[in-house]
Design an enzyme around this catalytic site. Structure first.
Site, mmCIF file in Angstrom:
data_model
loop_
_atom_site.group_PDB
_atom_site.id
_atom_site.type_symbol
_atom_site.label_atom_id
_atom_site.label_comp_id
_atom_site.label_asym_id
_atom_site.label_seq_id
_atom_site.Cartn_x
_atom_site.Cartn_y
_atom_site.Cartn_z
ATOM 1 N N CYS A 2 5.654 -2.045 3.536
ATOM 2 C CA CYS A 2 5.735 -0.581 2.891
ATOM 3 C C CYS A 2 4.547 0.009 3.104
ATOM 4 O O CYS A 2 3.992 -1.034 3.580
ATOM 5 C CB CYS A 2 6.760 -0.490 2.171
ATOM 6 N N ARG A 54 9.378 2.744 2.980
ATOM 7 C CA ARG A 54 9.876 1.961 3.152
ATOM 8 C C ARG A 54 9.801 1.492 4.379
ATOM 9 O O ARG A 54 10.556 2.126 5.794
ATOM 10 C CB ARG A 54 11.443 1.636 2.469
ATOM 11 N N LEU A 55 9.497 0.405 4.897
ATOM 12 C CA LEU A 55 10.071 -0.332 6.346
ATOM 13 C C LEU A 55 10.820 -1.278 6.136
ATOM 14 O O LEU A 55 10.324 -2.581 5.351
ATOM 15 C CB LEU A 55 8.982 -0.176 7.388
ATOM 16 N N ALA A 56 12.653 -1.051 6.287
ATOM 17 C CA ALA A 56 13.686 -1.784 6.185
ATOM 18 C C ALA A 56 13.401 -2.951 7.174
ATOM 19 O O ALA A 56 13.851 -2.899 7.937
ATOM 20 C CB ALA A 56 15.168 -0.728 6.005
ATOM 21 N N GLY A 82 5.962 -6.342 0.991
ATOM 22 C CA GLY A 82 5.482 -7.254 1.513
ATOM 23 C C GLY A 82 6.839 -8.057 1.737
ATOM 24 O O GLY A 82 8.036 -7.671 1.921
ATOM 25 N N ASP A 106 13.738 -8.349 -0.479
ATOM 26 C CA ASP A 106 13.770 -9.644 -1.712
ATOM 27 C C ASP A 106 12.918 -8.560 -3.000
ATOM 28 O O ASP A 106 11.899 -9.584 -3.583
ATOM 29 C CB ASP A 106 12.797 -10.125 -1.393
ATOM 30 N N GLY A 381 -1.059 -16.186 15.716
ATOM 31 C CA GLY A 381 -1.715 -17.705 15.467
ATOM 32 C C GLY A 381 -2.228 -17.264 14.726
ATOM 33 O O GLY A 381 -2.867 -17.752 14.878
#
Length: 617
Positions: A2, A54-56, A82, A106, A381
């Site tokens: 987010c 917000r990115l859900a 995060g 979270d 990676g």
């Protein structure tokens, strides 16, 4: 992931003009809309305003932010960016202590962890995060950033008000915050760039909360505290035990980072680092009856123009396809052409608010945009070379003499391109040297360690504090510009702390670079993949791209109104463009050679134009 922004003032009551301050917070957050395209919200209390985009990823239906809980008759509100990888365990612990949850996200776990543990809560968190809490219970604002700074958080002060945002562009919406570049900023850009001193925001008055730090803002002022740093300890395990421990840590970390309620993939170059992450992820998803999607990146014309060097011994595409076939992933190779790459230089500046790794950034922006068409989360990676010692400067003594950063060990070319009077005024060598020495002075060592052991700790510490931070910053900004969340399993603090204390002859057994990681991954991949020589993130070798850069830079040099004329010597830059570039001799890292220096200057010029930067020197 987010984006959030806000400000705090403990002298005035913001509720007196609530909607005015809410509108300002929303304007700040709207500049970060790319980070969170799914929903938005705002909050204003007596002393703090927060706004969130917000990115859900987890529990998309719930978990809107800012999120508020009431306790003891007062409220605590969080704006969070995060992913928390130990959320289930932490949630269970909090529930056992009487805390109740209304969502599965979270964010609520982090907020309740703060309520339970206070300033000790960051040490309980395993993840990548930056957050701000308006603590109405203790009348304070709490800012926090993850241990290695995977997620960004910038701040500044204006008339005793603290303003903060996930990206610098959000701060520029706050009244009185202007894009001013002074001596230090110029030294950051031309002496250290595209790296950046930890905590330095380049623009005058703008700071970044350092990785592994939290800050408290109250009526008494602003207090910054470090809660995490790498520490030195004796390694008591045998080599076989070390291999076993590392294997367990790798599998546990990737398993935790596969948690997602939205489509997930991995970046797969066919090199050791991404192949190990992909192998573990593919096996875990296979057990769940799912097939992993993978992506590799390539550039138009590289099949013709690519020339091997000590830094890039071969191309990725065939290796990535080979690994995909072995692991049974759904693989796609994404392509970038010359025009797309050249145009991405400008998008890269806007994404980072700063000049960066030129087309190395820009191409990642382009690829992330394509990945986002089908996926929301990716694992990569990144960070293995810094942690396990994969870069050439770990192995070639001449690349680190203790007086220069190993990835940029000569400032002569940079300084020669500046106006002579400016170069003398900046004192760049002295500035860069002091930044290096500050970090070397902080390196944790053990009493009785040999000079060579201390030297290897210095290189590892420098790489994690500086070079890894540069790549993490690049990864976050270039992925979040498209609302794509990229996770970095090797950056798990448990792995980094553990490997930091593993002896060098374990990390590089028999002189094999990253031999410890290769041994820990045995059985996951064919031997030829495990033994593949390091090849970094790909870049174009197409001479057509270099021609585009020279044409654009020539236009800038002909136009005396372009802002970069205030800094660079046109004659010196013209001389640079007349050279025949050696792609195998980079001036920064392993990838930034002659063409990338031209691209960097184009970025700096655009940066100064786009942000209308005022030079205060």
């Amino acid at each position: 992931m987010c984006g959030f922004a806000g400000f705090s003032d403990y002298d005035d009551n913001l509720l007196d003009e609530k909607y005015l301050w809410m509108a300002l917070a929303r304007r700040m957050a709207r500049r970060l809309a790319h980070r969170g395209p799914d929903s938005h919200g705002a909050h204003v209390s007596a002393h703090c305003a927060l706004a969130h985009m917000r990115l859900a990823v987890i529990d998309p239906q719930n978990g809107g932010q800012p999120m508020t809980v009431a306790r003891e008759g007062r409220e605590c509100t969080i704006a969070y960016n995060g992913e928390l990888y130990n959320a289930p365990e932490l949630r269970a612990d909090l529930e056992s202590r009487g805390y109740r949850f209304l969502t599965n996200c979270d964010t609520e776990v982090v907020l309740n962890a703060y309520l339970c543990y206070g300033a000790d809560c960051p040490e309980k968190l395993n993840g990548i995060f930056a957050f701000a809490i308006d603590d109405g219970i203790h009348n304070q604002t709490f800012l926090c950033r993850d241990r290695f700074g995977v997620k960004p958080l910038f701040y500044t002060f204006q008339n005793d008000r603290l303003a903060f945002a996930s990206e610098i562009k959000g701060l520029f919406e706050f009244p009185g915050v202007n894009p001013v570049l002074g001596r230090e900023g110029l030294c950051e850009v031309f002496g250290l760039g595209p790296a950046r001193t930890p905590g330095h925001g380049v623009f005058e008055g703008i700071r970044e909360l350092k990785p592994g730090h939290f800050a408290l803002y109250t009526r008494e002022g602003f207090r910054d505290t470090q809660y995490f740093d790498l520490s030195a300890a004796h390694h008591t395990q045998t080599y076989e035990e070390t291999v076993h421990t590392l294997r367990e840590l790798l599998v546990d970390t990737v398993r935790r980072q596969l948690i997602s309620d939205v489509p997930l993939c991995t970046f797969l170059s066919g090199g050791l680092d991404s192949s190990v992450v992909t192998a573990i992820a593919a096996e875990i998803l296979r057990e769940q009856g799912r097939t992993l999607s993978t992506y590799s990146f390539e550039f138009e014309g590289n099949e013709v123009f690519f020339t091997p060097s000590s830094f890039q011994p071969d191309r990725d595409q065939a290796w990535a396809e080979k690994v995909s076939k072995v692991l049974g992933t759904e693989h796609r190779t994404l392509l970038c052409n010359n025009d797309q790459l050249a145009d991405s230089l400008f998008e890269g500046v806007i994404a980072k608010d700063l000049p960066g790794m030129a087309d190395i950034d820009g191409s990642l922006l382009h690829f992330c945009h394509a990945v986002k068409e089908n996926h929301v989360v990716a694992l990569c990676g990144e960070c293995a070379d810094e942690i396990f010692g994969g870069y050439p400067w770990f192995h070639r003594r001449e690349m680190f003499d203790g007086s220069h950063f190993p990835w940029s060990n000569n400032l002569d070319v940079r300084q020669s391109l500046l106006k002579p009077e400016l170069a003398e005024q900046l004192g760049m060598e002295e500035y860069v040297g002091s930044r290096l020495q500050e970090t070397l002075d902080a390196v944790p060592t053990l009493k009785g360690e040999s000079q060579e052991q201390v030297r290897m700790r210095q290189i590892s510490y420098l790489n994690m504090k500086w070079f890894m931070a540069t790549l993490l910053d690049r990864k976050d900004r270039c992925s979040m510009a498209s609302g794509l969340e990229v996770r970095v399993p090797y950056c798990d603090h448990r792995i980094a702390q553990y490997v930091f204390n593993v002896p060098w002859d374990f990390k590089c057994p028999g002189g094999v670079a990253k031999g410890l990681l290769r041994d820990a991954a045995k059985g996951l991949l064919p031997e030829e993949i495990l033994l593949r020589k390091k090849s970094p993130y790909p870049k174009t070798h197409n001479p057509g791209y270099e021609a585009i850069l020279k044409q654009r830079l020539q236009y800038i040099l002909r136009d005396s109104s372009q802002p970069i004329h205030k800094i660079l010597s046109p004659e010196a830059v013209k001389g640079l463009m007349e050279q025949s570039f050696d792609y195998g001799k980079p001036w920064f890292g392993q990838l930034m050679a002659g063409p990338q220096m031209l691209a960097y200057f184009i970025q700096i010029n655009y940066w100064m134009l786009h942000y209308n930067i005022y030079l205060d020197i």
